[in-house]
Design a protein around this motif. Structure first.
Motif, PDB file in Angstrom:
ATOM      1  N   SER A 102       0.854  -1.187   0.000  1.00 49.43           N
ATOM      2  CA  SER A 102       0.000   0.000   0.000  1.00 49.43           C
ATOM      3  C   SER A 102       0.892   1.240   0.000  1.00 49.43           C
ATOM      4  O   SER A 102       1.445   1.617   1.032  1.00 49.43           O
ATOM      5  CB  SER A 102      -0.892  -0.034   1.248  1.00 49.43           C
ATOM      6  OG  SER A 102      -1.673   1.124   1.313  1.00 49.43           O
ATOM      7  N   ALA A 103       1.022   1.861  -1.160  1.00 50.15           N
ATOM      8  CA  ALA A 103       1.945   2.986  -1.316  1.00 50.15           C
ATOM      9  C   ALA A 103       1.387   4.266  -0.712  1.00 50.15           C
ATOM     10  O   ALA A 103       0.197   4.567  -0.819  1.00 50.15           O
ATOM     11  CB  ALA A 103       2.253   3.216  -2.790  1.00 50.15           C
ATOM     12  N   HIS A 104       2.256   5.012  -0.061  1.00 52.92           N
ATOM     13  CA  HIS A 104       1.908   6.304   0.530  1.00 52.92           C
ATOM     14  C   HIS A 104       1.690   7.317  -0.590  1.00 52.92           C
ATOM     15  O   HIS A 104       2.575   7.497  -1.432  1.00 52.92           O
ATOM     16  CB  HIS A 104       3.030   6.760   1.458  1.00 52.92           C
ATOM     17  CG  HIS A 104       2.636   7.811   2.427  1.00 52.92           C
ATOM     18  ND1 HIS A 104       2.200   9.048   2.044  1.00 52.92           N
ATOM     19  CD2 HIS A 104       2.582   7.785   3.780  1.00 52.92           C
ATOM     20  CE1 HIS A 104       1.923   9.772   3.117  1.00 52.92           C
ATOM     21  NE2 HIS A 104       2.144   9.023   4.179  1.00 52.92           N
ATOM     22  N   PRO A 105       0.544   8.002  -0.625  1.00 52.83           N
ATOM     23  CA  PRO A 105       0.247   8.918  -1.740  1.00 52.83           C
ATOM     24  C   PRO A 105       1.128  10.167  -1.786  1.00 52.83           C
ATOM     25  O   PRO A 105       1.225  10.808  -2.834  1.00 52.83           O
ATOM     26  CB  PRO A 105      -1.218   9.289  -1.505  1.00 52.83           C
ATOM     27  CG  PRO A 105      -1.438   9.083  -0.043  1.00 52.83           C
ATOM     28  CD  PRO A 105      -0.549   7.937   0.348  1.00 52.83           C
ATOM     29  N   ASP A 106       1.783  10.506  -0.690  1.00 53.11           N
ATOM     30  CA  ASP A 106       2.601  11.721  -0.669  1.00 53.11           C
ATOM     31  C   ASP A 106       3.978  11.551  -1.320  1.00 53.11           C
ATOM     32  O   ASP A 106       4.740  12.506  -1.403  1.00 53.11           O
ATOM     33  CB  ASP A 106       2.799  12.208   0.766  1.00 53.11           C
ATOM     34  CG  ASP A 106       1.502  12.715   1.383  1.00 53.11           C
ATOM     35  OD1 ASP A 106       0.543  12.976   0.623  1.00 53.11           O
ATOM     36  OD2 ASP A 106       1.459  12.843   2.619  1.00 53.11           O
ATOM     37  N   TYR A 107       4.296  10.328  -1.769  1.00 54.65           N
ATOM     38  CA  TYR A 107       5.618  10.058  -2.336  1.00 54.65           C
ATOM     39  C   TYR A 107       5.491   9.363  -3.685  1.00 54.65           C
ATOM     40  O   TYR A 107       5.805   8.182  -3.818  1.00 54.65           O
ATOM     41  CB  TYR A 107       6.451   9.211  -1.360  1.00 54.65           C
ATOM     42  CG  TYR A 107       6.604   9.882  -0.031  1.00 54.65           C
ATOM     43  CD1 TYR A 107       7.578  10.851   0.161  1.00 54.65           C
ATOM     44  CD2 TYR A 107       5.737   9.591   1.023  1.00 54.65           C
ATOM     45  CE1 TYR A 107       7.705  11.502   1.375  1.00 54.65           C
ATOM     46  CE2 TYR A 107       5.851  10.243   2.236  1.00 54.65           C
ATOM     47  CZ  TYR A 107       6.835  11.196   2.408  1.00 54.65           C
ATOM     48  OH  TYR A 107       6.950  11.844   3.604  1.00 54.65           O
ATOM     49  N   PRO A 108       5.074  10.092  -4.718  1.00 58.44           N
ATOM     50  CA  PRO A 108       4.889   9.456  -6.025  1.00 58.44           C
ATOM     51  C   PRO A 108       6.202   9.042  -6.696  1.00 58.44           C
ATOM     52  O   PRO A 108       6.193   8.203  -7.591  1.00 58.44           O
ATOM     53  CB  PRO A 108       4.168  10.535  -6.842  1.00 58.44           C
ATOM     54  CG  PRO A 108       4.556  11.825  -6.183  1.00 58.44           C
ATOM     55  CD  PRO A 108       4.718  11.512  -4.725  1.00 58.44           C
TER      56      PRO A 108
END
Length: 162
Positions: A102-108
């Motif tokens: 689940s990737a953190h949205p603040d670090y594209p």
């Protein structure tokens, strides 16, 4: 300077002794040529608070070795209680490691675990080959911390401190 390898009984005893030591569980991630790479790190350590430096060690046989050899940005995801399956997935060769990530949205620009106990956003300061591992010395640029309890590994078992 490295000397000759220790006798097999010393190596076995060392592994047994270190296996008794409780450690945090981390997944190091990077992006290289638009592809995400990662591995479960069994050797991660704090090096310095000022300057903020950490180190992670990657086996030279790892599938992601070339990507980490070339990348300049690395995320260290310190896993939370309940992340045992994720740690196993990132330690397994030949699987889609990011299928349950689940990737953190603040670090594209970098794969950062959204629900980690903590994540360190780093840049590579230096690389040193040490035996059969690559040491990545990482300068910490940003820290994300949650209130989640850590996942701990000891005696070949994931454990909870909660």
């Amino acid at each position: 300077m490295f000397r000759s390898a220790p006798a097999p009984e010393v190596t076995g005893s060392l592994r047994a002794a270190l296996g008794r030591m409780a450690t945090s569980v981390t997944v190091a991630t990077t992006r290289h040529d638009s592809v995400d790479y990662g591995f479960t790190a069994n050797s991660f350590t704090s090096v310095s608070a000022d300057p903020a430096l950490v180190a992670v060690f990657l086996a030279d046989t790892a599938d992601s070795y070339d990507a980490f050899q070339a990348s300049e940005a690395v995320a260290i995801n310190i896993l939370a209680d309940g992340h045992g399956d994720l740690a196993r997935r990132f330690a397994t060769k030949g699987v889609d490691k990011f299928s349950t990530f689940s990737a953190h949205p603040d670090y594209p620009h970098l794969p950062v675990l959204a629900d980690a106990m903590a994540s360190l956003i780093t840049r590579v300061d230096s690389r040193v080959t040490m035996g059969d591992h690559l040491m990545l010395l990482l300068a910490v640029e940003e820290v994300c911390v949650s209130e989640r309890a850590p996942l701990v590994y000891q005696d070949r078992t994931f454990r909870s401190l909660a």
